[in-house]
Design an enzyme around this catalytic site. Structure first.
Site: not given
Length: 211
Positions: A87, A146, A196
Site C-alpha cells: 500500500h 513521486h 504522475e
C-alpha cells in the site's frame, strides 16, 4: 582450510585455495573490505572456479557438496520476497481537503474515512491518507520522489481537466519527452506530494534511456 578463519579477534591470514579469500585481509585490511558471504557471492557469479592454480584441486572435490556443508545450496533458486506493492501512505495536513481531492481526481469513493485516516483503492492499488497536522509542505517540494499511475493515452486530456478542476498544481518542469517516454502529467496534491499520470510502459522507458 587447515585452521579457523578467525579465533576471537585474531585472523588466520590463511588464503583459501578454493576462492582465494584471506581472513584478516579481504574482510579487514583491504581498501574495500567485504564479508566472506559477500566475497562468496561474487566468486560464485564467476562460476566458482578453483582459484589457486599452484595447488591441485582434490580429485573428489565437488563445489555443490562443499557449499551444502555451510548451508549454501546452489540448486535452490533465490525467490523474490516482495510480491507486490502492499500500500501507499500519504501524510496530509487536512483530511477533509485531501479526501475531496482524491475523490475528484481518481473518480473513486473512499473505503473508509476517519478523522485521522482514510482508505482508497483503485486498480488493485490500496492507498491511505494519514493525518499529520504539523507537516511542512515545502519539504516535499525539494525532491523528485513521486508515485506514477499508469493510464491510457486517450484519457490524458480528461485527467488534465479533472486535475485543474480539483485545484491540483501541474508541474510543467517535470513533463516527459512525449516522443520517447510517452505522455505524462506531473501534479501535486494539496499537501505537496508529487504524483504522475503516465502512459508509457517499463520497456518503453528502458528503450528510451538505452539510446
Amino acid at each position: 582450510m587447515d585452521e579457523p578463519q578467525w579465533e576471537g579477534d585474531a585472523p588466520s591470514y590463511e588464503i583459501c585455495s578454493c576462492c582465494f579469500f584471506q581472513a584478516g585481509f579481504d574482510d579487514d585490511g583491504a581498501s574495500e573490505p567485504v564479508t566472506v558471504e559477500e566475497y562468496r557471492k561474487s566468486w560464485l557469479r564467476y562460476k566458482g572456479t578453483w582459484a589457486n592454480f599452484l595447488t591441485r584441486r582434490p580429485e573428489n572435490w565437488d563445489l555443490r557438496e562443499q557449499l551444502k556443508n555451510i548451508d549454501v545450496d546452489l540448486d535452490k533458486e533465490d525467490k523474490p520476497v516482495i510480491r507486490s506493492i502492499g500500500h501507499i501512505t500519504f501524510s496530509v495536513a487536512d483530511m477533509e481537503r485531501a479526501v475531496i481531492f482524491y475523490i475528484h481526481v481518481f473518480g473513486v469513493q473512499p473505503l473508509l474515512v476517519r478523522p485521522n485516516i482514510a482508505y482508497f483503492e483503485s486498480a488493485g492499488i490500496w492507498w491511505t491518507l494519514n493525518l499529520q497536522e504539523n507537516m511542512v509542505k515545502e519539504e516535499s517540494k525539494q525532491s523528485y520522489t513521486h508515485i506514477a499511475f499508469s493510464v491510457k493515452e486517450e484519457d490524458i486530456e480528461t485527467l488534465q481537466a479533472r486535475l485543474l478542476k480539483a485545484g491540483a498544481t501541474i508541474e510543467e518542469s517535470h513533463q516527459h519527452n512525449p516522443n520517447g517516454e510517452n505522455k505524462s502529467i506531473y501534479f501535486r496534491d494539496p499537501d505537496g506530494h508529487l504524483l504522475e499520470f503516465h502512459t508509457g510502459t517499463l520497456e518503453q522507458q528502458l528503450d528510451y534511456y538505452r539510446r
